[in-house]
Write an enzyme that holds these catalytic residues in place. Structure first.
Site, PDB file in Angstrom:
ATOM      1  N   ASP A  53     -70.085 -14.364  -2.514  1.00  0.00           N
ATOM      2  CA  ASP A  53     -69.420 -15.400  -2.316  1.00  0.00           C
ATOM      3  C   ASP A  53     -67.964 -14.118  -2.145  1.00  0.00           C
ATOM      4  O   ASP A  53     -68.198 -12.950  -2.780  1.00  0.00           O
ATOM      5  CB  ASP A  53     -68.697 -15.510  -3.315  1.00  0.00           C
ATOM      6  CG  ASP A  53     -67.520 -16.171  -3.500  1.00  0.00           C
ATOM      7  OD1 ASP A  53     -66.994 -17.725  -3.198  1.00  0.00           O
ATOM      8  OD2 ASP A  53     -66.043 -15.642  -3.518  1.00  0.00           O
ATOM      9  N   TYR A  58     -60.469 -10.853   2.219  1.00  0.00           N
ATOM     10  CA  TYR A  58     -60.992  -9.768   1.749  1.00  0.00           C
ATOM     11  C   TYR A  58     -61.211  -8.720   2.095  1.00  0.00           C
ATOM     12  O   TYR A  58     -61.400  -7.726   1.760  1.00  0.00           O
ATOM     13  CB  TYR A  58     -62.237 -10.100   0.552  1.00  0.00           C
ATOM     14  CG  TYR A  58     -62.089 -11.557  -0.571  1.00  0.00           C
ATOM     15  CD1 TYR A  58     -61.395 -12.033  -1.080  1.00  0.00           C
ATOM     16  CD2 TYR A  58     -63.413 -11.684  -0.963  1.00  0.00           C
ATOM     17  CE1 TYR A  58     -61.050 -13.032  -2.035  1.00  0.00           C
ATOM     18  CE2 TYR A  58     -63.362 -13.290  -1.924  1.00  0.00           C
ATOM     19  CZ  TYR A  58     -61.914 -13.565  -2.619  1.00  0.00           C
ATOM     20  OH  TYR A  58     -62.230 -14.577  -3.047  1.00  0.00           O
ATOM     21  N   LYS A  83     -64.583 -17.083   3.444  1.00  0.00           N
ATOM     22  CA  LYS A  83     -63.163 -18.536   3.394  1.00  0.00           C
ATOM     23  C   LYS A  83     -62.192 -18.447   4.482  1.00  0.00           C
ATOM     24  O   LYS A  83     -62.070 -17.023   5.443  1.00  0.00           O
ATOM     25  CB  LYS A  83     -62.378 -18.210   2.491  1.00  0.00           C
ATOM     26  CG  LYS A  83     -63.624 -17.980   0.980  1.00  0.00           C
ATOM     27  CD  LYS A  83     -62.771 -18.103  -0.607  1.00  0.00           C
ATOM     28  CE  LYS A  83     -63.895 -17.727  -1.210  1.00  0.00           C
ATOM     29  NZ  LYS A  83     -64.337 -16.560  -1.310  1.00  0.00           N
ATOM     30  N   HIS A 114     -59.329 -21.411   1.793  1.00  0.00           N
ATOM     31  CA  HIS A 114     -59.006 -20.290   1.178  1.00  0.00           C
ATOM     32  C   HIS A 114     -57.948 -20.857   0.309  1.00  0.00           C
ATOM     33  O   HIS A 114     -57.775 -20.611  -0.983  1.00  0.00           O
ATOM     34  CB  HIS A 114     -58.428 -18.624   1.075  1.00  0.00           C
ATOM     35  CG  HIS A 114     -59.268 -17.611   0.499  1.00  0.00           C
ATOM     36  ND1 HIS A 114     -59.499 -16.549   0.845  1.00  0.00           N
ATOM     37  CD2 HIS A 114     -59.153 -18.249  -0.834  1.00  0.00           C
ATOM     38  CE1 HIS A 114     -59.582 -15.524  -0.250  1.00  0.00           C
ATOM     39  NE2 HIS A 114     -59.512 -16.965  -1.402  1.00  0.00           N
TER      40      HIS A 114
END
Length: 330
Positions: A53, A58, A83, A114
């Site tokens: 994930d 990120y 996401k 997200h």
């Protein structure tokens, strides 16, 4: 280990796809993480993780993709999640392709919105300067999360994504979304742990055919679980780590869990579940009833505990029954 060890089970999503219930979360605690994230993902895959994930926000999709490609494990055996970034709600197709390019793969198994909040495209990232002021669109401003979802639905026609879902959605926001959705989200990824068990949300999603993934299943570094006598007694009883207790509880209640660790031994033990006794489950289910424990555990610049906002929306707008400091309102 005295309890019955179980293999990591999978759940069948409403698309028919199989999702392993223990995955690797690739949020490193800060955007990026680069080589550390890549090495973590490589180690995890070597140990048997098949659910990875990540997210555009990120800042490590490129490294996650490299770890998958260099693992020697066929792409078809790995369930890959990424996401949509908040700033990209108005350019879903372009943002999806950018994620795909960074990951360097032909398809994504699950693409999540997200957050329901859309950030103004030209606004600076509030995680860096600690302020969401005048950066986040309000629920009635376009693109709304319903409009963003409708754009995500079109991605399925490309064949480059197998399923779509949401993250950080509540019953309130799902009640707005679902009547206007052609496709029911396959997954809702939310903060879930014994301090925030969210029984009502889990029951609602289950009824609607939406699988729930738990992020932050172990809490944070100052998590109360690692000093709690109830959790410790269950850990001692079965001869397992506190993390294994929490993850086994999460999986046993039907959610998937995505813990993160850069330490190989913890990655290994996090993948080793046991079947908890019914009395164990009840004790953990009731943990949030202890004074001061029914609360969210996130710590982030996007969380304003003075005004009670997250990414510029109030808890009420998000549909979260929390006071300004993040404690459950009685």
């Amino acid at each position: 280990m005295s309890g019955q060890q179980i293999d990591v089970p999978s759940v069948t999503l409403n698309t028919g796809a199989k999702l392993p219930l223990v995955g690797l979360g690739c949020w490193m605690g800060y955007p990026g993480g680069g080589e550390d994230c890549e090495n973590m993902a490589k180690t995890a895959i070597k140990l048997g993780y098949r659910h990875i994930d990540t997210a555009a926000g990120y800042g490590n999709e490129e490294h996650v993709g490299k770890a998958i490609r260099e693992s020697g494990v066929p792409r078809s055996e790995i369930f890959l999640v990424t996401k949509l970034n908040n700033k990209d709600h108005g350019r879903v197709a372009e943002a999806f392709q950018e994620s795909l390019d960074r990951l360097g793969c032909e398809y994504i198994d699950l693409y999540l919105m997200h957050w329901p909040q859309a950030q103004k495209p030209d606004a600076t990232d509030p995680r860096y300067d600690g302020s969401c002021e005048d950066k986040i669109l309000q629920p009635d401003q376009s693109p709304t999360y319903v409009e963003t979802w409708q754009a995500m639905e079109k991605l399925l026609d490309t064949g480059k994504v197998k399923a779509i879902g949401v993250s950080n959605f509540s019953i309130k926001t799902l009640e707005v979304l679902l009547p206007q959705a052609k496709i029911v989200p396959a997954v809702n990824q939310v903060q879930l742990h014994p301090c925030l068990p969210s029984f009502d949300l889990l029951a609602y999603c289950t009824e609607k055919g939406i699988h729930v993934t738990a992020y932050t299943p172990l809490g944070r570094k100052d998590s109360p679980f690692f000093s709690d006598e109830t959790i410790k007694s269950i850990s001692d009883k079965h001869g397992i780590t506190i993390a294994q207790v929490l993850l086994s509880w999460g999986v046993q209640r039907g959610t998937s869990v995505i813990p993160k660790s850069v330490q190989e031994e913890r990655l290994r033990s996090n993948l080793t579940l046991i079947k908890l006794d019914e009395e164990d489950i009840q004790a953990i289910d009731n943990l949030h009833k202890k004074p001061g424990l029914h609360r969210q555990l996130l710590v982030s610049p996007i969380i304003d505990t003075v005004n009670g906002t997250v990414w510029g929306w109030t808890h009420e707008q998000l549909g979260w029954n929390l006071d300004n400091a993040g404690y459950w309102k009685q």
